[in-house]
Scaffold this motif. Sequence first.
Motif, PDB file in Angstrom:
ATOM      1  N   GLY A  18       0.867  -1.066  -0.124  1.00  0.00           N
ATOM      2  CA  GLY A  18      -0.118   0.092   0.037  1.00  0.00           C
ATOM      3  C   GLY A  18       0.838   1.172   0.024  1.00  0.00           C
TER       4      GLY A  18
ATOM      5  N   ILE B  15      -4.238  -0.888   2.911  1.00  0.00           N
ATOM      6  CA  ILE B  15      -3.404  -1.714   2.973  1.00  0.00           C
ATOM      7  C   ILE B  15      -3.792  -3.206   2.450  1.00  0.00           C
TER       8      ILE B  15
ATOM      9  N   ILE C  81      -5.325   2.817  -4.581  1.00  0.00           N
ATOM     10  CA  ILE C  81      -4.358   2.472  -3.587  1.00  0.00           C
ATOM     11  C   ILE C  81      -4.311   4.026  -3.052  1.00  0.00           C
TER      12      ILE C  81
END
Length: 260
Positions: free
Chosen positions: A133, A169, A163
């Motif tokens: 991430g 994440i 993202i």
Amino acid sequence: MNGEILFSRDGAVATLQLSNPDKLNAIDSAMWTALRQALDRVAADTSLRCLILRGAGDKAFAAGGDIEEFLTVRATVDDALHYHDELVATALDAIRACPIPTVAAIRGACVGGGLEIAGCCDLRIAGESSRFGAPINRLGFSMYPGEMAGLLALVGPATLLEILLEGRILSAQEALQKGLLTRIVDDEKVIDEALACAGRIAAGAPLVARWHKQWVRRLMQGEPLTVAEKRDAFAFLGTADYQEGLDAFFAKRKPQFTGR
């Protein structure tokens, strides 16, 4: 204490380790410079056939840039431009331009600058518990446009925006589904699989590997090939490795390529 970029090699396969163990291998400014310098040396060594990039230890590939130094290295716009254009972007460009195949071996966190590095590699092999991430929206700064290129080319605008906008994440499985990864293996098998992958690459004709990288980059430009480029695509006909490949095939033996 600054982190380090550690170099090692085994035959035709080189390994660069991102090492900053006290900070989950976060990449400080000295490491960005050392990474580019190491890649320049790798690119100039015609005896190498594959490069593995990994994080030191098993907790992280790299947990982004070293945020603690941002107050100094990015204190002004001019400082920030120097940091991102002269340090970070040149290192990422060197990975993308590396003439030999590059393999990212990922265990643990692969975040921010670590994700940018992995995204510039040709192949990415990750452990099942690795995480991915760029949650920089929570820190109040954006990803520098010059550093987005590798991720944009890899996953496209929709996934890259997901993202960056969510700052979420991703698990290894979701990262694989979104095209961030080449394959997932058990955590304890990541390095072995990366070495096996590098071994398969190194066993092939090295000029062919370089040409394949060159032509993929060229085709990504989207412009039709010129007549001269089409002719250049058959440069292998004049190589000793081409003759060796044919001879080995007909003799039913393993080829021994020399890169000539």
